[in-house]
Design an enzyme around this catalytic site. Structure first.
Site, mmCIF file in Angstrom:
data_model
loop_
_atom_site.group_PDB
_atom_site.id
_atom_site.type_symbol
_atom_site.label_atom_id
_atom_site.label_comp_id
_atom_site.label_asym_id
_atom_site.label_seq_id
_atom_site.Cartn_x
_atom_site.Cartn_y
_atom_site.Cartn_z
ATOM 1 N NE ARG A 129 42.446 31.185 5.186
ATOM 2 C CZ ARG A 129 43.492 31.444 4.433
ATOM 3 N NH1 ARG A 129 43.337 31.872 3.178
ATOM 4 N NH2 ARG A 129 44.723 31.236 4.882
ATOM 5 C CG ASP A 130 45.037 28.533 2.266
ATOM 6 O OD1 ASP A 130 44.609 29.082 1.240
ATOM 7 O OD2 ASP A 130 46.251 28.483 2.550
ATOM 8 C CB CYS A 158 47.700 27.140 -7.290
ATOM 9 S SG CYS A 158 47.788 28.649 -8.256
ATOM 10 C CG HIS A 173 50.980 26.763 -0.209
ATOM 11 N ND1 HIS A 173 49.876 26.839 -1.010
ATOM 12 C CD2 HIS A 173 50.672 27.444 0.915
ATOM 13 C CE1 HIS A 173 48.933 27.545 -0.402
ATOM 14 N NE2 HIS A 173 49.379 27.939 0.761
ATOM 15 C CG HIS A 190 50.453 29.168 5.467
ATOM 16 N ND1 HIS A 190 49.186 28.886 5.932
ATOM 17 C CD2 HIS A 190 50.347 29.162 4.107
ATOM 18 C CE1 HIS A 190 48.360 28.723 4.906
ATOM 19 N NE2 HIS A 190 49.038 28.883 3.783
ATOM 20 C CG ASN A 232 47.213 25.107 2.277
ATOM 21 O OD1 ASN A 232 47.808 26.001 2.850
ATOM 22 N ND2 ASN A 232 46.123 25.322 1.550
#
Lengths: 303, 303
Positions: free
Chosen positions: A14-15, A240, A209, A207, A249
């Site tokens: 997903r991310d 990003c 990064h 979560h 991540n």
């Protein structure tokens, strides 16, 4: 010495995938899910129910969900940014939706086009609608820093949680460092405050990064504060798009490495994961990160 | 909120440069020293007195030392692996030698061709020889993990320290993670034990490698345990030649970033350091690492 244990939530599909321009063929995504599962990852965020126009890479999430019925070891999770999409996901048989909203108003408006209070209202309706067999997770974005408003105060997070937690204290709640600018003292402080303020919540997640290299430091800080559920993305996928060269991540293989060294079980086979991460790093258009992949690939190359 | 403070020791000109094959012109090294100093780095390990045959890149250390006399803000440090080289360094006017030995016998034999007890004996002689105006540092390699013997027990480090500390408790003592395999719980544990066992030592330092992504996590763990002196290498220079793709020392810019975010002063101007780090990463034959350089360069590129 192995003490139990940390649950990893693999958010790469997903991310990690969502920001990749070229569409990854659905069959390739299914193969990644199978291989991640074979490496021992059980909790996998497979995609999101969102506007296909906004995130075309996520449009095949229903097909991935269907494919997961043939993967008994995978507990598929799906991100939903609104009541509408949550209802659609539940209709399709999603049993672990993750509802996302931001602590900071500007980020919530930018991300999901709503004031955070509107998102709170939709979360409360999702809780009421949730079938008995479904679990629920809450992702709080910008818990530490907002790309528009800068550093986020702990009180703002706690105030938002006060509106959300009572509806379903049993939900899994993830405090997210959206920008990668959280620092480990801040992470320890916020999780300690949250755990003290809401003792009825027993599933906190982090979560992190790795944009500024603090991914593992922040995961360690969260672990130190009692957090036992950790998001990560294989190959560190999730760069990003607004910061070329910046990675996203924290990498699953880096997190597994750290906990392995700490003697803490994650259930993941690192040697099995590395080839998957290497292939993940090779996805056209993807931005990969992490350290362990290169270090272990290098080790193999020189043996 | 800025609380005082952490002292950074810039080790790039020694640990970062030493493994680079193509000789870096001495004038380029001098320029790097000047620019690092201008960015606020005061304590700089400028090179080592070693066999020029073993490490030709370090052969111009005496010239760098001489050049530092024109840099009033730089306190130059020089690594020495033996009594012989220490005496040569002191004769040349080095006022801050760093003596290095390893906790594990096999690494000490591999690195400095001696049993650790022989190195201890030479350290004691250096202490006796040290002029009044000179400071002294002790680098203990393989405090956490040895490339030949695996994980190193805390007791082995403490036993070695018992032989070394009494001779000069006022020396700066650095516990080094040579392989990058230390994990933050281990770092907290060892520094806590060392500080408790040797309360007479008030200058503990940490030397972390980022090969597996744990550089900042381990620096944070050391800070948490009271350590206030931190080694780092600009651009993360210092890759291991035996692990292609693996990066080396924790990057100075990453460490500065983390402490800046924590509100802890390092005296370093990050915006001034980034261009130096970018040029450091461009040194032919160098292996660079770190995250902040790319993230901030990306930020600049998109503004």
């Amino acid at each position: 010495m192995t003490s139990p244990g940390v649950t990893l939530v693999e958010v790469g599909p997903r991310d990690g995938f969502q920001g990749i321009g070229p569409l990854i063929p659905t069959q390739n995504k299914i193969t990644f899910l199978q291989r991640l599962s074979a490496a021992g990852l059980r909790e996998i965020e497979i995609g999101s129910y969102v506007s296909a126009k906004a995130l075309p890479q996520m449009a095949d999430t229903p097909e991935l969900l269907a494919a997961c019925t043939a993967m008994p070891d995978v507990s598929p999770r799906v991100l939903v940014p609104s009541l509408k999409h949550a209802l659609r996901a539940l209709e399709d048989g999603v049993t672990f939706p993750t509802f996302v909203l931001s602590v900071s108003e500007s980020h919530n408006r930018n991300n999901v086009k709503r004031h955070p209070d509107e998102s709170v209202g939709e979360y409360l309706q999702i809780v009421e609608t949730l079938p008995d067999n479904a679990d629920l997770r809450l992702d709080l974005s910008t818990c530490f820093d907002c790309p528009f408003e800068g550093r986020v105060d702990e009180d703002a997070v706690l105030r938002l949680l006060e509106k959300l937690v009572p509806a379903k204290p049993g939900a899994e709640i993830c405090l997210c460092d959206t920008t990668g600018k959280a620092e480990p003292q801040q992470v320890e402080r916020l999780f300690s405050m949250a755990r003290t303020t809401f003792p009825e919540v027993d599933r906190w997640a982090v979560h992190a990064h790795d944009t500024y290299g603090l991914g593992l430091a922040n995961v360690y800080a969260a672990y130190r504060s009692g957090v036992r559920i950790v998001d990560a993305s294989f190959a560190g996928l999730g760069g990003c798009p607004f910061a070329p060269g910046a990675t996203g991540n924290v990498a699953t293989e880096d997190v597994v490495w750290m906990f392995n060294r700490m003697g803490i079980s994650t259930g993941v086979d690192l040697d099995g994961l590395i080839p998957v991460a290497c292939d993940g790093a090779g996805i056209p258009g993807g931005q990969s990160g992490g350290r362990v992949r290169a270090a272990m690939a290098g080790r193999t190359a020189t043996l």
